[in-house]
Design an enzyme around this catalytic site. Structure first.
Site, short mmCIF file in Angstrom:
data_model
loop_
_atom_site.label_atom_id
_atom_site.label_comp_id
_atom_site.label_asym_id
_atom_site.label_seq_id
_atom_site.Cartn_x
_atom_site.Cartn_y
_atom_site.Cartn_z
N VAL A 1 37.00 44.98 39.88
CA VAL A 1 36.71 46.15 39.05
C VAL A 1 37.55 47.34 39.53
O VAL A 1 38.20 48.03 38.73
CB VAL A 1 35.21 46.49 39.08
N TYR A 2 37.53 47.58 40.82
CA TYR A 2 38.34 48.65 41.39
C TYR A 2 39.82 48.42 41.11
O TYR A 2 40.54 49.32 40.66
CB TYR A 2 38.09 48.74 42.89
N SER A 3 40.27 47.21 41.36
CA SER A 3 41.67 46.88 41.13
C SER A 3 42.05 47.10 39.67
O SER A 3 43.11 47.66 39.37
CB SER A 3 41.93 45.42 41.53
#
Length: 243
Positions: free
Chosen positions: A152-154
């Site tokens: 998700v962060y990526s």
């Protein structure tokens, strides 16, 4: 180029801690004034009292649409112009996709992506009118590599890489430089969501760096001649070997 940032006015989001605070101190040290944007009113007031008159507090909650939209107009009531916008505020979600929630995903994308786009959208007319300016965004090494342990962060950082590099090209005719800095793991509150075991291993192996290392990169990027743009600077802890 010791005087390049003298008397410049910078705006930094997420300025009350971590990379934002380290960059605030670095730019103040170079002679710039810094509008410190954060939702932490008490933290901003305390820091402004410590850092001096050139540190100007601006309380904005980037996750609140009305507050976010008002940020640039409110800042331009406090300072005559904006030379530098550093979009640094962000949040982190690690682990498998199944381990998070829809609410956490919305919050991350709103802060890491939507708020950045809205802040840039708000400042671009001002910089185009002045025919100069710098916009820098905190991306991440996760915006260059499919980091399967934090998808998700990526994903949010891949989106920002695309946005920044598209805007860089749009702003070339207007004299506005647009760039990003892509740090590896930084010892800050942003990693509070890291699995404890991953954080322990990173600390033990020397795979974390201090926020000041990123701030140094920002200063380097901003002090190049106007004929040069550092489009992206990847800054990694030397012992970080996961990418």
């Amino acid at each position: 180029m010791p005087e390049v940032l003298q008397n410049k006015i910078a705006v930094i989001t997420g300025a009350a801690s971590g990379i934002g605070l380290a960059t605030t101190k670095a730019l103040l040290g170079e002679g710039a004034s810094v509008v410190m944007v954060d939702r932490n009113r008490q933290g901003l007031d305390d820091l402004a009292g410590t850092l001096g008159a050139k540190a100007i507090p601006q309380v904005t909650d980037l996750l609140d649409a009305e507050s976010c939209n008002a940020m640039v107009p409110e800042i331009l009531q406090k300072v005559p112009h904006i030379d530098i916008l550093y979009c640094n505020a962000g949040t982190y979600i690690g682990g498998d996709l199944t381990e998070t929630t829809p609410e956490a995903i919305d919050r991350m994308l709103n802060l890491n992506v939507n708020a950045v786009m809205k802040n840039v959208h708000a400042v671009v007319p001002h910089m185009i009118e002045r025919k100069t300016g710098d916009i820098v965004v905190t991306c991440s090494i996760a915006g260059h590599f499919p980091t399967y342990w934090e998808p998700v962060y990526s994903g949010s950082k891949w989106a920002i890489t695309s946005f920044v590099q598209g805007m860089r090209r749009q702003m070339i005719p207007h004299g506005v430089r647009v760039s990003q800095v892509s740090p590896g793991p930084v010892a800050s509150a942003l990693l509070a969501d890291w699995p404890e075991e991953n954080l322990r291993k990173a600390k033990e192996s020397g795979s974390l760096m201090d926020p000041e290392e990123v701030a140094d990169a920002i200063v380097y990027m901003l002090t190049r001649k106007r004929t040069v743009t550092i489009r992206d600077m990847i800054v990694l802890p030397t012992n970080f070997d996961r990418v």
